[in-house]
Design an enzyme around this catalytic site. Structure first.
Site, short mmCIF file in Angstrom:
data_model
loop_
_atom_site.label_atom_id
_atom_site.label_comp_id
_atom_site.label_asym_id
_atom_site.label_seq_id
_atom_site.Cartn_x
_atom_site.Cartn_y
_atom_site.Cartn_z
N ARG A 44 0.87 -1.18 0.00
CA ARG A 44 0.00 0.00 0.00
C ARG A 44 0.91 1.22 0.00
O ARG A 44 2.13 1.11 0.12
CB ARG A 44 -1.03 -0.02 1.14
CG ARG A 44 -0.66 -0.65 2.43
CD ARG A 44 0.40 0.06 3.21
NE ARG A 44 0.12 1.47 3.34
CZ ARG A 44 1.04 2.39 3.58
NH1 ARG A 44 2.32 2.05 3.71
NH2 ARG A 44 0.74 3.66 3.68
N GLY A 45 0.26 2.40 -0.17
CA GLY A 45 1.04 3.62 -0.38
C GLY A 45 1.15 3.82 -1.89
O GLY A 45 1.52 2.88 -2.61
N ALA A 46 0.82 5.04 -2.33
CA ALA A 46 0.67 5.26 -3.78
C ALA A 46 1.90 4.84 -4.61
O ALA A 46 1.77 4.08 -5.58
CB ALA A 46 0.30 6.72 -4.02
N ARG A 87 -7.33 -0.64 -6.92
CA ARG A 87 -7.63 0.45 -5.97
C ARG A 87 -7.84 1.73 -6.78
O ARG A 87 -7.01 2.06 -7.64
CB ARG A 87 -6.50 0.63 -4.94
CG ARG A 87 -6.42 -0.53 -3.95
CD ARG A 87 -5.52 -0.20 -2.76
NE ARG A 87 -6.18 0.67 -1.79
CZ ARG A 87 -5.54 1.23 -0.77
NH1 ARG A 87 -4.24 1.04 -0.60
NH2 ARG A 87 -6.19 2.00 0.09
N GLN A 194 -2.12 2.66 9.92
CA GLN A 194 -0.82 2.70 9.22
C GLN A 194 0.22 3.49 10.02
O GLN A 194 1.41 3.22 9.93
CB GLN A 194 -0.98 3.34 7.83
CG GLN A 194 -1.70 2.49 6.81
CD GLN A 194 -3.17 2.75 6.77
OE1 GLN A 194 -3.77 3.15 7.76
NE2 GLN A 194 -3.78 2.55 5.61
N ASP A 235 -2.31 10.54 -2.50
CA ASP A 235 -2.59 9.49 -3.48
C ASP A 235 -2.95 10.07 -4.84
O ASP A 235 -2.81 9.41 -5.86
CB ASP A 235 -3.72 8.59 -2.97
CG ASP A 235 -3.18 7.71 -1.87
OD1 ASP A 235 -2.98 8.22 -0.75
OD2 ASP A 235 -2.91 6.53 -2.14
N ASN A 245 -5.74 12.27 0.20
CA ASN A 245 -4.82 11.47 1.02
C ASN A 245 -5.64 10.70 2.06
O ASN A 245 -6.86 10.83 2.13
CB ASN A 245 -3.75 12.35 1.68
CG ASN A 245 -2.66 11.52 2.34
OD1 ASN A 245 -2.12 10.61 1.70
ND2 ASN A 245 -2.33 11.80 3.58
N LYS A 246 -4.95 9.92 2.86
CA LYS A 246 -5.60 9.05 3.85
C LYS A 246 -6.65 9.80 4.65
O LYS A 246 -6.45 10.95 5.05
CB LYS A 246 -4.50 8.47 4.75
CG LYS A 246 -4.95 7.54 5.85
CD LYS A 246 -5.85 6.41 5.39
CE LYS A 246 -5.27 5.61 4.24
NZ LYS A 246 -6.30 4.73 3.60
O1 MRU Z 1 -4.56 3.14 2.11
P1 MRU Z 1 -3.10 3.36 2.00
O2 MRU Z 1 -2.32 2.86 3.17
O3 MRU Z 1 -2.54 2.86 0.67
O4 MRU Z 1 -2.95 4.94 1.99
C1 MRU Z 1 -1.68 5.50 1.85
C2 MRU Z 1 -1.69 6.96 2.00
O5 MRU Z 1 -2.71 7.58 2.18
C3 MRU Z 1 -0.38 7.66 1.86
O6 MRU Z 1 -0.38 8.82 2.62
C4 MRU Z 1 -0.18 8.02 0.38
O7 MRU Z 1 -0.24 6.90 -0.43
C5 MRU Z 1 1.09 8.72 0.15
S1 MRU Z 1 2.43 7.64 0.55
C6 MRU Z 1 3.76 7.94 -0.18
#
Ligand code: MRU
Length: 364
Positions: A44-46, A87, A194, A235, A245-246
């Site tokens: 996970r994470g963009a 996703r 996270q 993201d 973002n999250k």
């Molecule tokens: O749902 P996730 O854990 O994939 O969400 C990740 C985030 O929201 C991060 O802040 C985002 O991807 C930037 S990470 C480099």
């Protein structure tokens, strides 16, 4: 170790669902497996999702029985659709699959096996570039972090959210490496935690001073002067600078503005989506109810309670002080500065690719 990598014709990755309890490398040798690893958040994470998808495209090329270029391209187009659907919010996913597909469509090679290895080389290049880009963002971002700053951080944006080093946490690592005695307030980041599970784990390993806080503590810390700067990743960034973002990022940003605290999103230019005029156009992923009703194995809500679980929110650009990219820091007006950053990054990647080609030709 990298978060995502290619080995023995498999896509391998740290299984982030199990951290911090267990450190396990998961491996996938089918496209469906890679898509599931993204959907179920092994990875996970963009940027990390983008790298996994790029390797998923290379895997598809090796798994495809195609003996001619057209059939291989048809398989790659199907693979792109499968991976992109995993996703919806992080644009890095479709950006990466698009980069691999475009390469395949534009490359004419004597046989399909050469095309297969060209795709793997491109996926490796994308992963290598991610690490280099994160270092560049860290370097730019470190300039705006005051000496000994208290940084508030949301979600996980570190090595685990990228191929290595990280975006917003990359800035934290850069400050730490440069001897800036920063301290990080780590939002736990419900519902999937996270922050608690991944960011706290990363920062403790790197020996960066930090405290884990409940999400609900962030406002109190900001109002009582205990936060100097807010850093998070994204993201997807729309053309006007609105940032997805999250979930929870919006609330943090509004409270930061109310208290005069600067807010920066740290994003590679691959996260900027100029095709979307504003954040209202960004698709927001909804995830299952169990993420809210359970913490680990324990339920924390009545059985069958109705749940709404959006995984991301949009912070309107007016709450952002700046957007830190690998090409430098973008300030308002964002439509202009983001476009410039994107163009600069594209020019740099083209120049690097030409250089690699020249070196390959010289070596052969
Ligand atoms: O749902 P996730 O854990 O994939 O969400 C990740 C985030 O929201 C991060 O802040 C985002 O991807 C930037 S990470 C480099």
């Amino acid at each position: 170790m990298r978060t995502v990598f290619w080995e023995d014709r498999k896509v391998k990755m740290i299984d982030q669902r199990l951290l911090p309890g267990e450190f396990v490398i998961a491996e996938f040798d089918t496209v469906e497996g890679v898509a599931a690893s993204i959907r179920e958040m092994y990875v996970r994470g963009a940027p990390a999702i983008g790298a996994a998808a790029a390797y998923g495209m290379a895997l598809a090329a090796y798994r495809s029985p195609a003996t001619d270029r057209d059939s291989l391209l048809a398989d790659l187009r199907r693979t792109k659709a499968t991976l992109d659907a995993a996703r919806p919010t992080a644009v890095n996913l479709a950006w990466a699959t698009n980069r691999l597909l475009t390469l395949a469509e534009r490359t004419i090679l004597p046989n399909v096996d050469d095309l297969r290895s060209a795709l793997l080389t491109e996926a490796d290049a994308l992963a290598d570039e991610d690490v280099e880009i994160n270092r560049r963002m860290g370097y730019h971002g470190a300039e705006i972090v005051p000496e000994g700053a208290n940084i508030l951080h949301h979600c996980n944006t570190g090595s685990l959210a990228t191929v290595d080093f990280g975006t917003a946490l990359g800035v934290v690592y850069a400050c730490h490496e440069q001897g800036n005695p920063i301290h990080v307030w780590v939002d736990e980041t419900r519902p999937r935690l996270q922050g608690a599970r991944l960011t706290a784990w990363e920062l403790m390993r790197a020996e960066v001073p930090m405290h884990l806080i409940a999400d609900n503590a962030a406002g109190h810390l900001m109002r009582t002067g205990q936060v100097d700067v807010v850093l998070f990743g994204a993201d997807r960034v729309a053309a006007n600078g609105d940032v997805a973002n999250k979930i929870g990022t919006y609330k943090v940003s509004v409270v930061a503005r109310e208290n005069g605290i600067p807010v920066y999103a740290v994003v590679p230019t691959s996260t900027i989506d100029l095709s979307l005029p504003s954040g209202d156009d960004i698709p927001i992923e909804e995830r299952g109810p169990e993420e809210v009703t359970y913490i680990g194995e324990s339920t924390v809500a009545p059985a069958n309670v109705p749940v709404y679980n959006p995984a991301f929110d949009v912070t309107p650009h007016r709450y952002l002080t700046g957007i830190i990219t690998e090409e430098g820091i973008c300030y308002p007006p964002f439509p202009v500065s983001l476009r410039r950053a994107k163009q600069a990054a594209e020019a740099r990647i083209l120049a690097q690719r030409a250089e690699r080609g020249k070196n390959r030709r010289a070596a052969s």
